[in-house]
Design a protein around this motif. Structure first.
Motif, mmCIF file in Angstrom:
data_model
loop_
_atom_site.group_PDB
_atom_site.id
_atom_site.type_symbol
_atom_site.label_atom_id
_atom_site.label_comp_id
_atom_site.label_asym_id
_atom_site.label_seq_id
_atom_site.Cartn_x
_atom_site.Cartn_y
_atom_site.Cartn_z
ATOM 1 N N PRO A 1 -0.397 3.729 5.579
ATOM 2 C CA PRO A 1 1.057 3.604 5.706
ATOM 3 C C PRO A 1 1.710 4.973 5.884
ATOM 4 O O PRO A 1 1.296 5.947 5.260
ATOM 5 N N TRP B 1 -7.028 6.724 0.935
ATOM 6 C CA TRP B 1 -6.955 5.294 0.623
ATOM 7 C C TRP B 1 -8.358 4.731 0.375
ATOM 8 O O TRP B 1 -8.524 3.748 -0.345
ATOM 9 N N ALA C 1 0.817 -1.201 0.000
ATOM 10 C CA ALA C 1 0.000 0.000 0.000
ATOM 11 C C ALA C 1 0.858 1.261 0.000
ATOM 12 O O ALA C 1 0.345 2.362 -0.020
ATOM 13 N N ALA C 2 2.144 1.104 0.050
ATOM 14 C CA ALA C 2 3.028 2.267 0.138
ATOM 15 C C ALA C 2 3.260 2.882 -1.235
ATOM 16 O O ALA C 2 3.115 2.229 -2.254
ATOM 17 N N LEU C 3 3.615 4.149 -1.233
ATOM 18 C CA LEU C 3 3.909 4.824 -2.490
ATOM 19 C C LEU C 3 5.395 4.699 -2.782
ATOM 20 O O LEU C 3 6.237 5.007 -1.952
ATOM 21 N N ILE D 1 -8.655 0.649 4.770
ATOM 22 C CA ILE D 1 -7.767 1.542 5.520
ATOM 23 C C ILE D 1 -8.515 2.806 5.928
ATOM 24 O O ILE D 1 -9.295 3.360 5.166
ATOM 25 N N ARG E 1 -9.798 3.980 -3.185
ATOM 26 C CA ARG E 1 -9.532 2.755 -3.949
ATOM 27 C C ARG E 1 -10.783 1.899 -4.123
ATOM 28 O O ARG E 1 -10.825 1.056 -5.014
#
Lengths: 187, 522
Positions: free
Chosen positions: A184, B51, A16-18, B46, B54
């Motif tokens: 995150p 987020w 999920a991180a960029l 999340i 999504r």
């Protein structure tokens, strides 16, 4: 039933991180960290980045330091289905890079027509403010691109995202984040 | 590639598709659900507005026209759970008047059924998915029914302020009915009021399909195939029966799923798109479209917002995105002499950063920064949802541009009529009056572009095949084993948030399908 226990704060996974690129390495950073480290842009050209940063900073103070340019560049460089951009839910048609390019191009052309060839980043604070107010009101003569009011809304929202819509942004405003699942830290 | 034939293929694993799937799978039918997006799990949800995007579509297969284009993507879902994965879970019922607009007012359309036909399913759904509220208090406006299985949700300062203000101007507010757990229910946790509902609730406290009907369907062996984009309903050579669907899987490979029954339960705009794209020589105008009404009578709610900025710290981040209080006081369709239509009122919701920023969309620069600081302590809001009449000119139709699978895109044409505009303005005035009664020094009620919210219609129900697409159960008039589910079948939209009625109408249709299975499935 597969439900999570209350307030089960979980680490955001790397998926999920960029991802940003420094040299030949892929690293996971927040947009602010990416800005501080001078991460190379993948999609935006230097002038586009400068205009975007200046406009977003005028819309939401501290947006540039929070990494607005690096955030948008990273987001428009990947698959639209993974994008976190507000453009996604405002009917902007992918690829999103087309929208941002058209938007900042239209802004600079609009500014140049008014201010003898200047670009937005070269405007004084008062000039920038006046231009933005006319964007809100769809009063930029000769504007060519996505609607001025729409550009204002999308970019303002993006800037709000990087400045306020993070755990750090909540803390700065004194609002408890209260996550069930934390986003995150490294995007 | 052809897959093994099943009893039922359901297109869309959102609210209505899940309700059909649970009922049919528990009745022993072999069910496959096809969904165009990912197979979201609770751990994917999340807590973040960013987020949370999504679980919305990325990029429109829909274009937009008209004076008031529908805001598509934010309202729709992408993936298993559909839009009900991020809905606000306000659970007001439609009222008896909603089913009889034509009979009572000689405007719009009637449903082919009455409130009494749906009411038992409101009670069933409440027990099945869990609803919190005070049913008795709603009976000042509606017929009596069963009590809700859970007591009302907790009230926070924002709710208290609106209640006091509404009382002072003679507006009756009662505890809002919501699809959330005020206490533990059926093994699902009670809500802890963190307000992340519309990013997706991972705890099970909010009645989204993942923890309700879809969980039941899966437990009864229904199969869910994510990343499966349906492009056409397939029919036999005579055009008399649906034989299955064509879809493209996650590898972009064409698949066929044969089934005895096909149920379209995709997004309200997508069902007409699929039907119109399923045209054959026997159905040159699209399937189930002998009436010519597939895609017609698209409707949305408009929303009037009343904002107030309190001096005290009201902790606006506490609560849920659902309402703390509700009112049907402005629901009678002739409440306003020159603005026909129902209005439904909610008050006291929790906020995130885009609520603070969006409450004053005109502010930027240092003024916005100052506003954010104030809003984070003192912002409160009351909403009034308003109805528009069904109008055949508001429609979904195919265009020549195509998507990655070669399927034509669709456009949604939508304009509000004079009644809707007048009602929206009347609701802004009414909301402003209550906002001033809060005692706040700063109140405002924006009159920018008219919002659009909740899409209905496009495959409406009615008594016969000349004036509608489906009957009251969702069975198409033209092809007996082709069914449609979701708010697209509603011939009027009322002003209530639609999901409670979506669940109720789908459960009623599913029970009917089970009871007449032999004659329908062939």
């Amino acid at each position: 039933m597969d439900v999570l226990p209350r307030r089960a704060v979980m680490k955001g996974g790397l998926l999920a991180a960029l991802a940003f690129t420094i040299g030949d390495r892929v690293v996971y950073l927040s947009p602010g960290e990416a800005h501080a480290q001078g991460v190379a842009l993948r999609t935006l050209k230097a002038e586009e980045a400068e205009t975007l940063g200046s406009l977003c900073e005028a819309l939401v103070p501290d947006a540039r330091k929070a990494g607005i340019v690096e955030y948008i560049d990273q987001q428009i460089s990947g698959p639209p289905s993974e994008a976190l951009l507000q453009a996604r839910i405002l009917n902007v048609r992918p690829p999103f890079a087309n929208f941002y390019r058209a938007a900042v191009g239209a802004v600079d052309k609009g500014v140049a027509a008014r201010h003898a060839g200047k670009r937005f980043a070269q405007l004084s604070s008062d000039e920038a403010r006046s231009f933005i107010k006319d964007m809100q009101a769809n009063k930029i003569e000769g504007w060519q691109g996505p609607g001025t009011g729409f550009v204002y809304t999308v970019l303002r929202t993006d800037a709000v995202d990087v400045v306020y819509n993070t755990v750090a942004g909540y803390e700065a405003l004194g609002v408890p984040y209260q996550a069930h699942i934390l986003p995150p830290k490294k995007w | 590639m052809a897959n093994e034939k099943v009893d039922v293929v359901i297109v869309g694993a959102g609210a209505s598709g899940s309700a059909f799937a649970a009922t049919l799978a528990k009745a022993g039918k072999k069910v496959v659900l096809l969904d165009s997006g990912p197979d979201w799990k609770n751990e994917d949800l999340i807590s973040s507005e960013m987020w949370g995007r999504r679980i919305r579509p990325a990029g429109p297969p829909f274009l937009h026209e008209g004076k008031n284009p529908f805001g598509y993507v934010g309202q729709a879902g992408w993936g298993v759970g559909g839009a009900a994965l991020h809905y606000f879970a306000n659970f007001p019922r439609y009222l008896p008047t909603d089913f009889k607009m034509k009979s009572e007012h000689n405007k719009g359309l009637d449903w082919p059924i009455s409130y009494e036909d749906v009411a038992p399913y409101y009670d069933k759904v409440a027990d099945e998915v869990g609803v919190s509220g005070d049913a008795k208090s709603e009976e000042i406006w509606r017929p009596a029914g069963k009590p809700y299985p859970m007591p009302p949700m907790k009230v926070f300062k924002a709710g208290q302020i609106w209640k006091k203000a509404a009382d002072s101007v003679g507006m009756r507010l009662v505890p809002a009915a919501v699809g959330m757990n005020s206490v533990e229910y059926k093994g699902r946790e009670a809500c802890i009021y963190d307000g992340w509902c519309s990013s997706g609730c991972p705890t099970g406290a909010l009645a989204n399909p993942l923890v309700t009907y879809l969980a039941e369907a899966r437990a009864a062996k229904a199969e869910v195939r994510p990343m499966s984009t349906v492009t056409r309903v397939l029919t036999n050579a005579e055009g008399t029966r649906a034989i299955g669907v064509e879809y493209f899987d996650g590898k972009r490979e064409r698949q066929v799923q044969e089934a005895s029954i096909v149920i379209l339960a995709a997004w309200t705009g997508q069902n007409p798109r699929i039907l119109l794209n399923s045209a054959t020589d026997k159905h040159p105008n699209g399937l189930a479209n002998k009436s010519g009404l597939v895609g017609k009578y698209i409707m949305t709610h408009h929303i009037a917002n009343a904002w107030a900025m309190m001096d005290e710290d009201v902790q606006p981040h506490m609560g849920t995105v659902g309402a703390q209080y509700m009112s049907y006081d402005r629901y009678p369709k002739t409440t306003n002499p020159n603005a026909f239509g129902s209005s439904y009122i909610v008050a006291g919701t929790s906020f995130k950063m885009h609520d603070y920023a969006g409450s004053r969309g005109d502010l930027f620069g240092p003024e916005l920064a100052a506003h954010m600081k104030k809003a984070a302590k003192g912002l409160i809001r009351m909403n009034m949802f308003g109805e528009e009449k069904p109008n055949a000119e508001n429609r979904v139709e195919l265009v020549t541009q195509k998507d990655e699978f070669g399927m034509p895109l669709a456009k949604i044409v939508h304009s509000y009529d004079e009644d809707a505009v007048a009602l929206w303005n009347a609701n802004i005035d009414a909301g402003a009056k209550v906002a001033k009664a809060t005692g706040a020094k700063e109140t405002w009620s924006p009159r920018g572009g008219m919002p659009t919210s909740h899409l209905h219609g496009g495959t409406i129900m009615g008594k016969d095949g000349g004036s509608s697409v489906v009957d009251s159960y969702g069975q198409t008039h033209d092809i007996s084993n082709l069914w449609i589910a979701g708010p697209g079948v509603f011939p009027t939209e009322g002003a209530s948030n639609p999901t409670y009625t979506i669940f109720a109408v789908a459960r009623r249709g599913a029970d009917q399908l089970v009871s007449k299975w032999g004659s329908v499935a062939g």
